[in-house]
Scaffold this motif. Sequence first.
Motif, PDB file in Angstrom:
ATOM      1  N   GLN A 156       0.830  -1.206   0.000  1.00  0.00           N
ATOM      2  CA  GLN A 156       0.000   0.000   0.000  1.00  0.00           C
ATOM      3  C   GLN A 156       0.863   1.254   0.000  1.00  0.00           C
ATOM      4  O   GLN A 156       0.560   2.245  -0.678  1.00  0.00           O
ATOM      5  CB  GLN A 156      -0.918  -0.019   1.219  1.00  0.00           C
ATOM      6  CG  GLN A 156      -1.990   1.047   1.212  1.00  0.00           C
ATOM      7  CD  GLN A 156      -3.018   0.815   2.301  1.00  0.00           C
ATOM      8  OE1 GLN A 156      -2.926  -0.144   3.064  1.00  0.00           O
ATOM      9  NE2 GLN A 156      -4.008   1.689   2.382  1.00  0.00           N
ATOM     10  N   GLU A 157       1.975   1.192   0.719  1.00  0.00           N
ATOM     11  CA  GLU A 157       2.873   2.346   0.788  1.00  0.00           C
ATOM     12  C   GLU A 157       3.488   2.652  -0.582  1.00  0.00           C
ATOM     13  O   GLU A 157       3.502   3.804  -1.020  1.00  0.00           O
ATOM     14  CB  GLU A 157       3.979   2.084   1.807  1.00  0.00           C
ATOM     15  CG  GLU A 157       4.955   3.247   1.943  1.00  0.00           C
ATOM     16  CD  GLU A 157       6.045   2.937   2.961  1.00  0.00           C
ATOM     17  OE1 GLU A 157       5.995   1.854   3.562  1.00  0.00           O
ATOM     18  OE2 GLU A 157       6.953   3.773   3.123  1.00  0.00           O
ATOM     19  N   VAL A 158       3.966   1.610  -1.275  1.00  0.00           N
ATOM     20  CA  VAL A 158       4.589   1.862  -2.577  1.00  0.00           C
ATOM     21  C   VAL A 158       3.549   2.274  -3.617  1.00  0.00           C
ATOM     22  O   VAL A 158       3.851   3.028  -4.551  1.00  0.00           O
ATOM     23  CB  VAL A 158       5.398   0.635  -3.071  1.00  0.00           C
ATOM     24  CG1 VAL A 158       6.518   0.302  -2.111  1.00  0.00           C
ATOM     25  CG2 VAL A 158       4.509  -0.576  -3.282  1.00  0.00           C
ATOM     26  N   LEU A 159       2.298   1.784  -3.470  1.00  0.00           N
ATOM     27  CA  LEU A 159       1.244   2.200  -4.386  1.00  0.00           C
ATOM     28  C   LEU A 159       0.913   3.673  -4.196  1.00  0.00           C
ATOM     29  O   LEU A 159       0.738   4.426  -5.164  1.00  0.00           O
ATOM     30  CB  LEU A 159      -0.011   1.348  -4.172  1.00  0.00           C
ATOM     31  CG  LEU A 159       0.034  -0.080  -4.732  1.00  0.00           C
ATOM     32  CD1 LEU A 159      -1.144  -0.897  -4.212  1.00  0.00           C
ATOM     33  CD2 LEU A 159       0.033  -0.069  -6.251  1.00  0.00           C
ATOM     34  N   ILE A 160       0.830   4.101  -2.934  1.00  0.00           N
ATOM     35  CA  ILE A 160       0.513   5.509  -2.653  1.00  0.00           C
ATOM     36  C   ILE A 160       1.637   6.417  -3.121  1.00  0.00           C
ATOM     37  O   ILE A 160       1.409   7.502  -3.664  1.00  0.00           O
ATOM     38  CB  ILE A 160       0.245   5.695  -1.141  1.00  0.00           C
ATOM     39  CG1 ILE A 160      -1.056   4.975  -0.755  1.00  0.00           C
ATOM     40  CG2 ILE A 160       0.154   7.180  -0.779  1.00  0.00           C
ATOM     41  CD1 ILE A 160      -1.328   4.944   0.735  1.00  0.00           C
ATOM     42  N   HIS A 212       6.013   2.616  -8.717  1.00  0.00           N
ATOM     43  CA  HIS A 212       6.030   1.750  -9.890  1.00  0.00           C
ATOM     44  C   HIS A 212       5.157   2.304 -11.012  1.00  0.00           C
ATOM     45  O   HIS A 212       4.242   3.100 -10.778  1.00  0.00           O
ATOM     46  CB  HIS A 212       5.537   0.352  -9.519  1.00  0.00           C
ATOM     47  CG  HIS A 212       6.336  -0.292  -8.423  1.00  0.00           C
ATOM     48  ND1 HIS A 212       7.660  -0.631  -8.577  1.00  0.00           N
ATOM     49  CD2 HIS A 212       6.001  -0.649  -7.159  1.00  0.00           C
ATOM     50  CE1 HIS A 212       8.105  -1.175  -7.459  1.00  0.00           C
ATOM     51  NE2 HIS A 212       7.119  -1.192  -6.571  1.00  0.00           N
ATOM     52  N   LYS A 213       5.437   1.849 -12.220  1.00  0.00           N
ATOM     53  CA  LYS A 213       4.620   2.211 -13.371  1.00  0.00           C
ATOM     54  C   LYS A 213       3.273   1.485 -13.290  1.00  0.00           C
ATOM     55  O   LYS A 213       3.078   0.576 -12.494  1.00  0.00           O
ATOM     56  CB  LYS A 213       5.343   1.849 -14.673  1.00  0.00           C
ATOM     57  CG  LYS A 213       6.618   2.649 -14.893  1.00  0.00           C
ATOM     58  CD  LYS A 213       7.285   2.239 -16.207  1.00  0.00           C
ATOM     59  CE  LYS A 213       8.558   3.047 -16.440  1.00  0.00           C
ATOM     60  NZ  LYS A 213       9.250   2.650 -17.682  1.00  0.00           N
ATOM     61  N   THR A 214       2.353   1.891 -14.183  1.00  0.00           N
ATOM     62  CA  THR A 214       0.991   1.355 -14.137  1.00  0.00           C
ATOM     63  C   THR A 214       0.959  -0.163 -14.230  1.00  0.00           C
ATOM     64  O   THR A 214       0.268  -0.827 -13.447  1.00  0.00           O
ATOM     65  CB  THR A 214       0.158   1.954 -15.288  1.00  0.00           C
ATOM     66  OG1 THR A 214       0.093   3.368 -15.124  1.00  0.00           O
ATOM     67  CG2 THR A 214      -1.249   1.378 -15.293  1.00  0.00           C
ATOM     68  N   SER A 215       1.714  -0.736 -15.156  1.00  0.00           N
ATOM     69  CA  SER A 215       1.661  -2.194 -15.327  1.00  0.00           C
ATOM     70  C   SER A 215       2.143  -2.915 -14.083  1.00  0.00           C
ATOM     71  O   SER A 215       1.560  -3.935 -13.681  1.00  0.00           O
ATOM     72  CB  SER A 215       2.496  -2.611 -16.537  1.00  0.00           C
ATOM     73  OG  SER A 215       3.833  -2.165 -16.399  1.00  0.00           O
ATOM     74  N   GLN A 216       3.189  -2.378 -13.416  1.00  0.00           N
ATOM     75  CA  GLN A 216       3.655  -3.009 -12.185  1.00  0.00           C
ATOM     76  C   GLN A 216       2.657  -2.847 -11.041  1.00  0.00           C
ATOM     77  O   GLN A 216       2.524  -3.729 -10.190  1.00  0.00           O
ATOM     78  CB  GLN A 216       5.019  -2.443 -11.775  1.00  0.00           C
ATOM     79  CG  GLN A 216       6.193  -3.037 -12.541  1.00  0.00           C
ATOM     80  CD  GLN A 216       6.322  -2.456 -13.933  1.00  0.00           C
ATOM     81  OE1 GLN A 216       6.554  -1.262 -14.098  1.00  0.00           O
ATOM     82  NE2 GLN A 216       6.164  -3.277 -14.952  1.00  0.00           N
ATOM     83  N   MET A 218      -1.352  -5.545  -7.462  1.00  0.00           N
ATOM     84  CA  MET A 218      -2.707  -5.830  -6.988  1.00  0.00           C
ATOM     85  C   MET A 218      -3.050  -7.301  -7.214  1.00  0.00           C
ATOM     86  O   MET A 218      -3.727  -7.925  -6.377  1.00  0.00           O
ATOM     87  CB  MET A 218      -3.713  -4.929  -7.709  1.00  0.00           C
ATOM     88  CG  MET A 218      -3.595  -3.460  -7.330  1.00  0.00           C
ATOM     89  SD  MET A 218      -3.863  -3.144  -5.571  1.00  0.00           S
ATOM     90  CE  MET A 218      -5.630  -2.851  -5.552  1.00  0.00           C
ATOM     91  N   GLN A 219      -2.592  -7.880  -8.296  1.00  0.00           N
ATOM     92  CA  GLN A 219      -2.806  -9.319  -8.490  1.00  0.00           C
ATOM     93  C   GLN A 219      -2.108 -10.117  -7.401  1.00  0.00           C
ATOM     94  O   GLN A 219      -2.659 -11.102  -6.879  1.00  0.00           O
ATOM     95  CB  GLN A 219      -2.286  -9.744  -9.864  1.00  0.00           C
ATOM     96  CG  GLN A 219      -3.114  -9.247 -11.041  1.00  0.00           C
ATOM     97  CD  GLN A 219      -2.585  -9.755 -12.370  1.00  0.00           C
ATOM     98  OE1 GLN A 219      -1.856 -10.739 -12.425  1.00  0.00           O
ATOM     99  NE2 GLN A 219      -2.955  -9.086 -13.448  1.00  0.00           N
ATOM    100  N   ALA A 220      -0.897  -9.715  -7.055  1.00  0.00           N
ATOM    101  CA  ALA A 220      -0.168 -10.397  -5.982  1.00  0.00           C
ATOM    102  C   ALA A 220      -0.945 -10.334  -4.679  1.00  0.00           C
ATOM    103  O   ALA A 220      -1.069 -11.332  -3.946  1.00  0.00           O
ATOM    104  CB  ALA A 220       1.211  -9.767  -5.817  1.00  0.00           C
ATOM    105  N   LEU A 221      -1.500  -9.160  -4.365  1.00  0.00           N
ATOM    106  CA  LEU A 221      -2.265  -9.009  -3.128  1.00  0.00           C
ATOM    107  C   LEU A 221      -3.545  -9.836  -3.168  1.00  0.00           C
ATOM    108  O   LEU A 221      -3.998 -10.347  -2.133  1.00  0.00           O
ATOM    109  CB  LEU A 221      -2.590  -7.533  -2.897  1.00  0.00           C
ATOM    110  CG  LEU A 221      -1.365  -6.635  -2.629  1.00  0.00           C
ATOM    111  CD1 LEU A 221      -1.776  -5.175  -2.501  1.00  0.00           C
ATOM    112  CD2 LEU A 221      -0.616  -7.092  -1.388  1.00  0.00           C
ATOM    113  N   GLY A 222      -4.146  -9.983  -4.345  1.00  0.00           N
ATOM    114  CA  GLY A 222      -5.324 -10.840  -4.469  1.00  0.00           C
ATOM    115  C   GLY A 222      -5.000 -12.281  -4.121  1.00  0.00           C
ATOM    116  O   GLY A 222      -5.742 -12.944  -3.380  1.00  0.00           O
ATOM    117  N   PHE A 223      -3.868 -12.790  -4.638  1.00  0.00           N
ATOM    118  CA  PHE A 223      -3.443 -14.140  -4.266  1.00  0.00           C
ATOM    119  C   PHE A 223      -3.214 -14.237  -2.760  1.00  0.00           C
ATOM    120  O   PHE A 223      -3.631 -15.212  -2.114  1.00  0.00           O
ATOM    121  CB  PHE A 223      -2.140 -14.500  -4.994  1.00  0.00           C
ATOM    122  CG  PHE A 223      -2.308 -14.831  -6.443  1.00  0.00           C
ATOM    123  CD1 PHE A 223      -1.590 -14.151  -7.407  1.00  0.00           C
ATOM    124  CD2 PHE A 223      -3.163 -15.840  -6.844  1.00  0.00           C
ATOM    125  CE1 PHE A 223      -1.721 -14.464  -8.754  1.00  0.00           C
ATOM    126  CE2 PHE A 223      -3.305 -16.173  -8.184  1.00  0.00           C
ATOM    127  CZ  PHE A 223      -2.587 -15.481  -9.138  1.00  0.00           C
TER     128      PHE A 223
END
Length: 936
Positions: free
Chosen positions: A564-568, A572-576, A581-586
Amino acid sequence: MSLCRIDSCHRNPRFKRCSCLNGHLYHIYFYPFFALHQLYYDPNIENKNLAQKWLMQAQVSPQAWQFCWVLLRPEKVPEIQYFGASALHTKISRYWGDIPTEQYNTLKTQLFSQIARFASGSKIVLTRLCVALASLALNMMPEAWPGAVSEMVHMFQEEGGEVDGRARCLALLELLTVLPEEFQTSRLPQYRKGQVRAALGREWTAVYPLLQQLLRQPDSPPLVKARVLKCLSSWVLLDVPLNESEGLVEACFTALSDPELFDTAVEAIVNTISQPDSQRYVDTLLKLVPQVLQLQEQLRDAIRNGDMETSHGICRIAVSLGENHSRALLEQVEHWQSFLALVNMIMFCTGIPGHYPVNETTSSLTLTFWYTLQDDIMSFEAEKQAVYLQVYRPVYFQLVDVLLHKAQFPTDEEYASWSSDEKEQFRIYRVDISDTLMYVYEMLGAELLSNLYDKLGRLLTNTEQTTTWQHTEALLYGFQSIAETIDVNYSDVIPGLIGLIPRININNVQLADTVMFTIGALAEWLALGNPDLSVSSVSTLKKICRECKYDLPPYASNIVAVSQEVLIKQIHKTSQCMWLMQALGFLLSALPVEEILRNLHSLITPYIQQLEKLAEETPNPSNKLAIIHILGLLSNLFTTLDITKQEEESGENAPPIKSVPPQTGPNPVVVVLQQVFALIQTVLSKWLNDSQVVEAVCAIFEKSVKTLLHDFAPMVSQLSEMLGQMYSTIPQASALDLTRQMVHIFASQTNDFPPIKALFELVTSVTLTIFQQGPRDHPDIFLISFTLGFSLLFRVLSLKFPEAPTVKSTCLFFTELIPHCADIPPVAQVVQEDGKLLLLAVLEAIGGQSSRSLMDQFAEVLFCLNKHCFALLTVWLKEALRSPGFPSSRVSLEQKDTFSQQVLRERLNKRRVKDIVKEFTLVCRGLHGTEYAADY
């Protein structure tokens, strides 16, 4: 001076009516001078364009026969003379039918006379005149001008006239050189091409003695010998039997010692031994091997002296002989030592000193040879194969060492001095090495992994020996190359490798990047904070969360917090961000429902609040991007958040994992979607006209439906109602795709049938109305409406739609369909019946009917056909490319044969197929070698 300034009408027959300039009159002799002067010297661009347009039309007009000879007069400047010669060639090559038969010999005599006069004049004019005479000869052969080449040789060998012998000799060589080249690009009908090719083949007996004599004469100037070698290069493209040019090839090897002749000699040798038919002449090939081996001393001298051109040329010769004739030479068992010596010479070329592409550009030439040699060895029957493997397995282990050495980065100081283009070329070169290592693994197997592990172990545990990070990184890169493509989880060296990684002193970004990718390939852990390691770190985290999610709950809160910190912070670029988010879903899928909801609340609340603010704003490009980004984050999260079973993302194979008790309570994804549904409707109410926003909204529900399946049932009614409103207002492909998904999953469910039935009827009604109005107005909807049950032909037709998204979707459809030929009989039947139509459409697109930006997609279809339908593709390609002028009138039959052979050879290297297609489409479009191709 401007065009068409003659004001009065003259009755003189030499004045003609201009077809392109308002019917003004012009003088057929003098007006071309005005136009050419205007084209070359007038600063006004409009006048230049007008002049060029006039000249192009004048060149094909009937009057060209009169003024072209005037333009060739001695007093004219070369630019004007050149246009006259070009006009002659155009008239002969494109309008041969306009020439009366009785004028053939007169025209031939005039051309001989002009060539003789220009033999001591302008080189560019001489060449165009030779091309014109070559075109005349091709059109007259064999009936109207039997023995054309013999007559040419005789005409120019005659003494007399004002032209000296050397000039006559050079003019003759120029004529003989352009004759086969003109044949390759001629517009002759297919049946005539066969006749003319046969006639030219018979004329080789007149050419060979001349070329041999000129090469052997001690007093022949270097320029003459260079033209002889160029002439040989041209003639061997006509499939001159290798044994009939053997003496000239030997002379070419002798010429390699002369720096002035080196480049042309290399081209002549490579062209000669690269002809497909030459593999039939094994005795001649065996004579060539020692001649190539004798070049090794010259090669080493060139490397010592930093002569990249010479080393590159010699390596081209060795690789050409080995790559084109490895099987033929392998089968000559009694000569196995000489061929092994050639293989070792190519190995030397692979490991040539220096860093690619700064210090050398040769080693990349050799990589395809190693593929070819391995394929040929593995194609022998088991008993014979075992004998060859005994000899060549050690060679391939040596190759691995050489490739890993070549893959090493230079020193930090040297690498910092490289340009961005050099760094990118080096990156691509390392990818090629990685592909080669993957392929070599098929021959060497687990022993290769053990070999790499032993080397890395010695490197990291030997405290007495100083090592560089480059050496360590290269060995890890080798591991990564293999581990990315095979299941190494059960290899006995992997635990040891994991134990070695903590010993690595990571003090360099390149080393860190490779460590991250290696760990990712082995499903291990890493951190996310370094933007320089964005791709490798996020990719690895995704693999870990997918394959080890039931081991991660104790660390879930920390992982979510860091993510969440790195997203805020938008590190990272959009694709990363989407991968994250896929990683967090798993990760969240393995938690109890209460914990999932708690983590989801903290993770997505900031984005929901931001989306609420954006939904209130007036639509504009800036907030559109922000909305699509947020919707994309939610979509990717819901793609992998599944509390019912393990998901295997993107077709990657995950190892068996721990079983867990089934989850109870409401599905977290449904809970969140119900909470944000009204907000999504608000967004749609303002953005329904924007297909990208609608697609992003539909993606959230489509991903959720695919993941949850019947657990999505509580949302069916309200989503069906919203979809019906959307589609009936503004039909969009993404809404139709989601509808198809909903019908497929829920139409058989009693409780969900009424809303699904209503949605299906509404969508069907609207879609039928669209089709009645014409599907080309909605190509995206047209594409989605057809499924596998319909004929493959409709898919082929949609390939010819001009809309790029439609073509891309269709190509994707084929790349997913074709691999099922082996396991789904109906698919095999459809491909077998209609696959040739698909190939024709792809070739037509490559030939110039589709945008060059789509060539990668068409290349992937070709690659897929080659990989899964090789036998059929071989036949289809042969039949399709026989058609004259297909897929482009600019490519010759030989160029098409080369393209076919190159494609059929590449069954494993998709990137190489893309390069082949891009090269061929440039040739088809007449752009090869132009500034337009430079950035392609």
